[in-house]
Write an enzyme that holds these catalytic residues in place. Structure first.
Site, mmCIF file in Angstrom:
data_model
loop_
_atom_site.group_PDB
_atom_site.id
_atom_site.type_symbol
_atom_site.label_atom_id
_atom_site.label_comp_id
_atom_site.label_asym_id
_atom_site.label_seq_id
_atom_site.Cartn_x
_atom_site.Cartn_y
_atom_site.Cartn_z
ATOM 1 N N HIS A 12 17.110 4.669 69.038
ATOM 2 C CA HIS A 12 16.984 3.292 68.568
ATOM 3 C C HIS A 12 17.511 3.068 67.153
ATOM 4 O O HIS A 12 18.342 2.198 66.918
ATOM 5 C CB HIS A 12 15.515 2.873 68.650
ATOM 6 C CG HIS A 12 15.302 1.395 68.645
ATOM 7 N ND1 HIS A 12 15.719 0.572 69.672
ATOM 8 C CD2 HIS A 12 14.726 0.577 67.734
ATOM 9 C CE1 HIS A 12 15.389 -0.670 69.402
ATOM 10 N NE2 HIS A 12 14.794 -0.702 68.227
ATOM 11 N N SER A 48 17.744 -4.475 67.382
ATOM 12 C CA SER A 48 16.412 -4.523 67.951
ATOM 13 C C SER A 48 15.922 -5.972 68.060
ATOM 14 O O SER A 48 16.521 -6.765 68.774
ATOM 15 C CB SER A 48 15.468 -3.652 67.124
ATOM 16 O OG SER A 48 14.248 -3.452 67.780
ATOM 17 N N ASP A 89 17.216 6.056 73.757
ATOM 18 C CA ASP A 89 16.438 4.976 73.153
ATOM 19 C C ASP A 89 15.236 4.678 74.047
ATOM 20 O O ASP A 89 15.388 4.168 75.156
ATOM 21 C CB ASP A 89 17.316 3.734 73.007
ATOM 22 C CG ASP A 89 16.707 2.679 72.110
ATOM 23 O OD1 ASP A 89 15.463 2.608 72.027
ATOM 24 O OD2 ASP A 89 17.478 1.907 71.504
#
Length: 428
Positions: A403, A206, A368
């Site tokens: 994610h 991320s 995601d």
């Protein structure tokens, strides 16, 4: 792919206030536990009972992550510190080899290939260590013969000190992720290089991918790393689909928190932040309860995460959502940008400027809503436009993953980590 890895949809049982805080921070603003519908995380209750959870829940200081999370599993672990050029004192954890007495546990650490792990926003290095040794990336790497280093962003529990600034002061929190690019990452990489005598591989998740890509685009660290594995890569955020995330970004929530309320530290546990976030969650159509899916041990997760960050960092991320381009922090007023950058608009980070010879592994998921496949496609277009191809650009698309599956998903080892390790071995 088999669906055996997936369990029951639903989030952990916590209060509405705690739910709101976690949803709108650890997920909406790029950090955290957003899992594929029905995905099950890898937290192992029996294993976790071996840890001193009460000590870990006490926050910064104490014995650190090594004593509270790593050593109980039988792994050697070292606590390190590095001071950035602007005075922030960052904690690093090192797992120099595999489990004591294990098949791959022996051997000199100096001969082992180092790997540096960088977490996302609103969590810290503990997010890599919440699961069992069989399914958590740091332990897997250590057991595969790697020398593992875990970074912790400035402002989080083990990186909360400064050579002169008080962490309770506004001045301590006057930074955005630009400062992590310029100061933290180079300091950490230099430290690992000097202590191991080798160039490390890099793993980011991320925002840990965002700061790496930004750094690489400016030529930073590419000569000091062997390669980079980017999990849920973030460079563009134009297609973010998390509803509350879009609302917060377009409503300048970060600016409201910073300017109107005077909050420089974005601490999800603070009353000011949680009250403001609840206000947004009451908007028609904003069902905060549907933004996350299952954790099997929320009590464990909430003892470790989320972690604070600067409000300025969240404003910077919101600017990326709103503007559709990746730039340095925008001070909005042209005069302020001129004073900082010598131009009225903030300079852009050009992803196409990342050297084509630098090996990259990108893994992203079809479910995601933060690192959306359409945004990853824009990043891949940039990379390929300058010649990134062949063994220098490995791309893995996993349609069933969301994610946080890349860090705490129960199937991450089989679906992602084995391929990351194979990639690293090509550039050993």
């Amino acid at each position: 792919m088999s669906t055996a890895c997936h369990g029951v949809r639903g989030f952990f049982s916590i209060s509405a206030a705690a739910m709101t805080i976690v949803v709108t921070t650890a997920v909406v603003l790029l950090s955290g536990p957003q899992l594929a519908a029905g995905a099950r995380v890898l937290i192992n209750h029996a294993e976790l009972r071996r840890r001193d959870i009460a000590t870990a829940a006490g926050g910064g200081g104490g014995d650190g992550a090594c004593a509270t999370a790593v050593a109980p599993f039988g792994y050697p672990c070292e606590e390190h510190e590095v001071t950035t050029q602007d005075g922030y004192i960052l904690g690093l954890q090192r797992i120099p080899r595999g489990r004591i007495g294990g098949v791959t546990g022996g051997g000199a650490a100096a001969a082992r290939q180092p790997v540096l792990l960088q977490h996302g926003v609103l969590v810290d290095g503990m997010t890599w260590l919440l699961g069992s040794p069989e399914e958590s990336l740091p332990y897997i790497l250590a057991d595969q013969g790697f020398d593992v280093w875990i970074a912790n962003n400035r402002g989080t529990r083990w990186s909360s000190r400064h050579v002169s600034l008080d962490p309770k002061s506004r001045s301590y929190w006057n930074w955005s992720w630009d400062d992590i690019v310029v100061n933290d990452m180079p300091a950490i990489v230099d430290y690992v290089c000097s202590h191991t005598g080798q160039k490390p591989h890099y793993v980011g998740h991320s925002m840990g991918t965002l700061v790496a890509l930004a750094a690489f685009s400016e030529g930073r660290m590419v000569d000091k790393l062997k390669s980079a594995a980017l999990l849920s890569p973030v460079a563009y955020l134009s297609h973010i689909t998390t509803p509350i995330g879009v609302v917060l970004a377009k409503a300048f929530a970060g600016e409201l928190i910073s300017d109107l309320l005077g909050i420089a530290e974005f601490n999800p546990a603070s009353p000011q932040v949680s009250n403001l976030v609840r206000t947004f969650c009451r908007k028609p159509g904003m069902n905060c309860y549907d933004l996350l899916t299952s954790f099997t041990a929320a009590d464990i997760f909430l003892k470790y995460e989320p972690q604070p960050t600067s409000t300025k960092t969240l404003i910077h991320l919101a600017q990326t959502v709103r503007d559709g381009v990746l730039t340095k922090y925008d001070y909005v007023m042209p005069d302020a940008n001129v004073a900082r950058y010598g131009q009225a608009d903030p300079p852009a980070y050009d992803m196409a400027a990342i050297p084509a010879w630098f090996p990259l592994f990108l893994s992203y998921g079809g479910r995601d809503s933060l690192s959306d496949p359409a945004d990853v496609a824009l990043l891949l277009d940039d990379l390929r436009r300058r010649g990134h191809a062949g063994d220098r650009l490995t791309v893995q698309y996993l349609p069933q993953l969301a994610h946080a599956d890349f860090v705490i998903g129960v199937c991450a080892k089989d679906l992602v980590y084995n391929d990351v390790i194979s990639f690293f071995r090509r550039f050993h």
